[in-house]
Motif scaffolding. Structure first.
Motif, PDB file in Angstrom:
ATOM      1  N   HIS A 179       1.309  -8.099  11.846  1.00  0.00           N
ATOM      2  CA  HIS A 179       2.205  -8.287  10.327  1.00  0.00           C
ATOM      3  C   HIS A 179       1.657 -10.130  10.262  1.00  0.00           C
ATOM      4  CE1 HIS A 179       5.830 -10.817   9.218  1.00  0.00           C
ATOM      5  NE2 HIS A 179       6.423 -10.138   9.530  1.00  0.00           N
ATOM      6  N   GLU A 180       2.196  -9.864   9.148  1.00  0.00           N
ATOM      7  CA  GLU A 180       1.504 -11.505   8.068  1.00  0.00           C
ATOM      8  C   GLU A 180       1.729 -12.785   8.619  1.00  0.00           C
ATOM      9  OE1 GLU A 180       1.525 -14.276   3.427  1.00  0.00           O
ATOM     10  OE2 GLU A 180       3.000 -11.876   3.973  1.00  0.00           O
ATOM     11  N   SER A 181       2.447 -13.052   9.458  1.00  0.00           N
ATOM     12  CA  SER A 181       2.854 -14.229  10.268  1.00  0.00           C
ATOM     13  C   SER A 181       1.666 -14.132  11.103  1.00  0.00           C
ATOM     14  CB  SER A 181       4.136 -14.183  11.139  1.00  0.00           C
ATOM     15  OG  SER A 181       4.514 -13.256  11.191  1.00  0.00           O
ATOM     16  N   TRP A 182       1.318 -12.728  11.695  1.00  0.00           N
ATOM     17  CA  TRP A 182       0.841 -13.032  13.396  1.00  0.00           C
ATOM     18  C   TRP A 182      -0.862 -13.182  12.568  1.00  0.00           C
ATOM     19  CZ3 TRP A 182       1.550 -10.628  18.224  1.00  0.00           C
ATOM     20  CH2 TRP A 182       2.553 -10.328  18.780  1.00  0.00           C
ATOM     21  N   GLU A 183      -0.678 -12.822  11.360  1.00  0.00           N
ATOM     22  CA  GLU A 183      -2.683 -12.346  11.135  1.00  0.00           C
ATOM     23  C   GLU A 183      -2.841 -13.420  10.706  1.00  0.00           C
ATOM     24  OE1 GLU A 183      -5.841 -10.478  10.117  1.00  0.00           O
ATOM     25  OE2 GLU A 183      -4.117  -9.243   9.824  1.00  0.00           O
ATOM     26  N   LYS A 184      -2.428 -14.507  10.045  1.00  0.00           N
ATOM     27  CA  LYS A 184      -2.165 -16.422   9.636  1.00  0.00           C
ATOM     28  C   LYS A 184      -2.379 -17.145  11.193  1.00  0.00           C
ATOM     29  CE  LYS A 184      -0.496 -16.108   5.304  1.00  0.00           C
ATOM     30  NZ  LYS A 184       0.650 -16.551   4.297  1.00  0.00           N
ATOM     31  N   SER A 185      -1.642 -16.844  12.144  1.00  0.00           N
ATOM     32  CA  SER A 185      -1.633 -17.275  13.302  1.00  0.00           C
ATOM     33  C   SER A 185      -2.185 -17.093  14.592  1.00  0.00           C
ATOM     34  CB  SER A 185       0.064 -17.436  13.923  1.00  0.00           C
ATOM     35  OG  SER A 185       0.278 -16.276  13.933  1.00  0.00           O
ATOM     36  N   LEU A 186      -2.999 -16.115  14.585  1.00  0.00           N
ATOM     37  CA  LEU A 186      -3.577 -15.125  16.073  1.00  0.00           C
ATOM     38  C   LEU A 186      -5.264 -16.118  15.497  1.00  0.00           C
ATOM     39  CD1 LEU A 186      -2.153 -13.721  18.253  1.00  0.00           C
ATOM     40  CD2 LEU A 186      -2.957 -11.258  17.102  1.00  0.00           C
ATOM     41  N   ASN A 270       0.000   5.727  11.519  1.00  0.00           N
ATOM     42  CA  ASN A 270      -0.892   5.685  12.292  1.00  0.00           C
ATOM     43  C   ASN A 270      -1.474   4.758  13.012  1.00  0.00           C
ATOM     44  OD1 ASN A 270      -1.749   7.509  14.367  1.00  0.00           O
ATOM     45  ND2 ASN A 270      -3.643   7.712  12.335  1.00  0.00           N
ATOM     46  N   THR A 271      -0.270   3.487  13.360  1.00  0.00           N
ATOM     47  CA  THR A 271      -0.880   2.685  13.619  1.00  0.00           C
ATOM     48  C   THR A 271      -0.121   1.231  14.579  1.00  0.00           C
ATOM     49  OG1 THR A 271       0.659   1.015  11.718  1.00  0.00           O
ATOM     50  CG2 THR A 271      -1.917   1.668  11.930  1.00  0.00           C
ATOM     51  N   SER A 272      -0.149   1.078  15.013  1.00  0.00           N
ATOM     52  CA  SER A 272       0.823  -0.177  16.141  1.00  0.00           C
ATOM     53  C   SER A 272       0.841  -1.459  15.842  1.00  0.00           C
ATOM     54  CB  SER A 272       0.155   0.208  17.166  1.00  0.00           C
ATOM     55  OG  SER A 272       0.043   1.751  18.213  1.00  0.00           O
ATOM     56  N   LYS A 273       2.781  -2.162  15.659  1.00  0.00           N
ATOM     57  CA  LYS A 273       2.106  -3.469  15.779  1.00  0.00           C
ATOM     58  C   LYS A 273       2.473  -4.284  16.169  1.00  0.00           C
ATOM     59  CE  LYS A 273       2.921  -4.644  10.995  1.00  0.00           C
ATOM     60  NZ  LYS A 273       4.472  -4.832   9.980  1.00  0.00           N
ATOM     61  N   PRO A 274       1.957  -5.468  17.157  1.00  0.00           N
ATOM     62  CA  PRO A 274       3.005  -5.885  17.798  1.00  0.00           C
ATOM     63  C   PRO A 274       3.751  -6.400  18.012  1.00  0.00           C
ATOM     64  CG  PRO A 274       1.173  -6.579  17.425  1.00  0.00           C
ATOM     65  CD  PRO A 274       1.104  -5.919  16.364  1.00  0.00           C
TER      66      PRO A 274
END
Length: 302
Positions: A179-186, A270-274
């Motif tokens: 997710h965009e929020s995870w992409e930015k914060s992780l 065909n993906t997994s999203k946390p």
């Protein structure tokens, strides 16, 4: 190109058949879209650099009006006519696009197939010459086969068709979708860990959607934070609006039940999203919980 569609035969009748492919099979997931049952009518389109006379326009418009609709997000070759000029067979066909956007083609092998499904010929064409094919359109085009491209001296007058040669491809590797929020914060090392996890475990079966627990912990305020991988084995994007969850601890007892309203939560094909689901302290059914082993799952229907 001036006499590209010059015709001598006055008969207005299609002699070829149609072939259809899913746009993703031909264009790939990056450009193609998932199919649907929605029907799309196509409109006649000519290459902007091709001059077409009034009689030819009438001819192609008449045939276009007779074409059946396509399902959404398909590419089709609809055979119109074939004729021989010395050792060259000129095959005219509509190239049809039922996507909601224009498409561009690349160098692609085409098959010429007989009425009984037999292979009559094969040739690689630079389909970029067709130009950008508008959304929901049909564009007539001439495909030239030399006699050396064919497996027979003569071709059937009717029932033939052109088809895209789609080779069986290895399925794309199941991958991580953040997710965009995870992409930015992780942190980068945490992203790498998640990517390794997704690639190391067996992917979901084709068409299957399941959930894999990553982490469960109680926060200082007593709430329970459960992080799951939402795993989409389908070739279509998945949207979740609501998700009910049950969590059990090491004693195999249910420690919490709850439902979550998700704001347009999408998991690509065909993906997994946390995602982390937070249960307030008041929802916990036990004060003492053992998270040395746990599982979370949606309730079974029925």
């Amino acid at each position: 190109m001036l006499s590209f569609f010059k015709r001598k035969d006055k008969n207005i009748e299609k002699t070829g058949s149609d072939s259809v492919v899913d746009s993703r099979e031909l264009l790939g997931n990056g450009e193609g879209e998932a199919g649907s049952e929605k029907l799309v009518e196509t409109e006649l389109s000519f290459h902007p650099k091709v001059h077409v006379g009034t009689e030819e326009r009438y001819y192609f418009q008449f045939l276009q009006n007779e074409l059946p609709p396509l399902k959404e997000n398909q590419i089709s070759l609809s055979g119109i006519e074939l004729k021989k000029d010395e050792d060259i067979w000129q095959i005219v066909a509509f190239v049809r696009n039922s996507l909601a956007k224009s498409v561009k083609f690349k160098e692609t092998p085409l098959l010429l197939i007989g009425p009984d499904g037999e292979k009559l010929g094969r040739k690689v064409f630079n389909l970029a010459d067709i130009g950008e094919l508008p959304a929901a359109s049909s564009r007539p085009w001439v495909f030239e086969f030399h006699q050396s491209d064919l497996e027979k001296e003569e071709l059937p007058a009717t029932g033939w068709k052109l088809a895209f040669e789609i080779k069986a491809q290895q399925p794309e590797q199941h991958r991580l979708d953040l997710h965009e929020s995870w992409e930015k914060s992780l942190a980068e090392n945490d992203k790498e860990k998640l990517e390794k996890l997704v690639s190391s475990v067996e992917p979901p079966k084709k068409g299957e959607v399941n959930f894999m627990g990553i982490q469960a912990a109680k926060a200082e305020d007593g709430s329970l934070h459960v992080t799951l991988l939402v795993r989409n084995g389908s070739m279509k994007n998945l949207k979740l609006e609501k998700l009910p969850l049950i969590v059990e601890d090491a004693s195999d007892e249910v420690i919490v039940k709850g439902g979550f309203n998700l704001d347009n939560f999408e998991v690509k094909a065909n993906t997994s999203k946390p995602w982390t689901f937070i249960f307030p302290k008041e929802m916990l059914l036990k004060e003492e919980i053992d998270l040395s082993k746990w599982k979370a799952y949606p309730p079974q229907k029925g």
